[in-house]
Design an enzyme around this catalytic site. Sequence first.
Site, PDB file in Angstrom:
ATOM      1  CG  HIS A  29      -1.883   1.164   1.168  1.00  0.00           C
ATOM      2  ND1 HIS A  29      -2.845   1.328   0.121  1.00  0.00           N
ATOM      3  CD2 HIS A  29      -2.147   2.084   1.973  1.00  0.00           C
ATOM      4  CE1 HIS A  29      -3.507   2.365   0.324  1.00  0.00           C
ATOM      5  NE2 HIS A  29      -3.236   2.973   1.512  1.00  0.00           N
ATOM      6  CG  HIS A  75       4.318  12.449   8.916  1.00  0.00           C
ATOM      7  ND1 HIS A  75       4.363  13.833   9.587  1.00  0.00           N
ATOM      8  CD2 HIS A  75       3.315  11.694   9.434  1.00  0.00           C
ATOM      9  CE1 HIS A  75       3.387  13.703  10.264  1.00  0.00           C
ATOM     10  NE2 HIS A  75       2.527  12.509  10.297  1.00  0.00           N
ATOM     11  CG  HIS A  78      -0.740   5.822   1.485  1.00  0.00           C
ATOM     12  ND1 HIS A  78      -1.518   5.579   2.393  1.00  0.00           N
ATOM     13  CD2 HIS A  78      -0.061   6.601   2.227  1.00  0.00           C
ATOM     14  CE1 HIS A  78      -1.678   6.315   3.573  1.00  0.00           C
ATOM     15  NE2 HIS A  78      -0.442   7.311   3.474  1.00  0.00           N
ATOM     16  CG  HIS A 124      -5.861   9.613  -2.605  1.00  0.00           C
ATOM     17  ND1 HIS A 124      -6.943   9.975  -2.038  1.00  0.00           N
ATOM     18  CD2 HIS A 124      -5.294   8.497  -2.267  1.00  0.00           C
ATOM     19  CE1 HIS A 124      -7.230   9.276  -1.221  1.00  0.00           C
ATOM     20  NE2 HIS A 124      -6.229   8.334  -1.176  1.00  0.00           N
TER      21      HIS A 124
END
Length: 334
Positions: A191, A211, A237, A239
Site C-alpha cells: 500500500h 513524516h 496511498h 491519490h
Amino acid sequence: MTAAACRDVALGRPKGTGIGAPRPPFNATLALHVGDISYSGPNSEGNTTLGAMLWDVFLAEQECLSSAMPYMVAAGNHDVCPAAIDIDGYTGWCGGDSGWECGSEYLARYKMPGANYSAPTDGYKKTRDCLATYHSVAARYWHSYTYGPIRFVVVSTEHDFSPGSPQLLWLTSELATIDRKATPWVIVYGHRPTYCSGIYMNQCGEEGASHYMAATLRRRMEPLFVKAKVDLVLWGHEHAYERIHPAINGTVVGRSTTNPAAPINLVLGMGGADSSYMSGWREPPPEWIAHREMSFGHGRITLLNSAELHFEYVAVDGVVHDEFFLTKGGRRLR
C-alpha cells in the site's frame, strides 16, 4: 495476459474509473487492488454495523469485475490500522485509520492465499478484538502466489517490517527462493509507497522529516527488491499516479526500461478516492520522477512474453496518459 491495477477506489465515487466502471473496458484476466478498498471505516466513524453495510454496497458496485476474474487485494491503512501502532521507530504509523475495523471487515470478504482467519464465534467486538485481528498470523496480510509466469509478492506496509520482524524474515526468504525459470516475472505490491512526491503531511518526505514513511520503507524493503531483481513494484496511498525511474535509495541508476538495474516503482493511487487532500507536488520534481499526474484511472499490465511487459496508465477518459515497455534480456521483440 492482461491485469488491471489500482488502489484507493472508495465507495460511490462520482468520478468513476475504468476499473470501477460497470463493465471492464478491456479483456483483463486479473485485477489487483493495492489497499484502501472501500473506505468504510472512516465513513462509519466506528459504527461497525454501518461499516459492514458500506462494505456490502461497495462490493455490489464491484461485482461485475470481481465475479469475472480473480480480484486480489493488499491491506491498506483504512482497511486494517488500529490506533497508536508504532512501526520501525515511527510513532503513530497506524493512527486508527480503519475506524476500529482493524481488518475484520476486510478479512471477512477477502481470503488471500494461505489465510485461514476465523472471526470470533460470538461476533467481532471492536474494543475486545481489534488488536487481535490486526496482529492475526492466520490473516496472512503478507503472502505470495503464482499467476501464469508471474510470481506476485504482497507485503503489508501496515505491519511491522523492521529487521527481525516476521514479515521481513518472510519477505527475505520468499524473494530468495523464487524459481525464475518457472516464473520469470516478479511483481511486488503493497500500500504505502517507497517513492512519492505529493505533499500531504510530508508522508513522501525524506528520513528525518516529520513524516518519512517512504524513506523508512525504502530503507528496509528496497535492498531486497534490488537483490532479487524484482521487475515491478506497485504502491498506492497517495491519490495520484507516479512512475519512478529505476532508482536505488533515491538515486537514479538509469532511465531505460530495457534491462533496468533496479525495479520500476509505480504509485497507482488514482482509483477514484478524493485527491483534494493533496496540496500539490514537491517542486522541483525529484530526479527519479518519470511521470506524475493527479487524475483518475487505472493501470493496465499486459504480459507479452517471458521477456517483455507493457504497462499503460489509462485515465478515466479512456486515453493512455503514460506507458512503457519493460524488456529483459535484450532488445524489444515488438
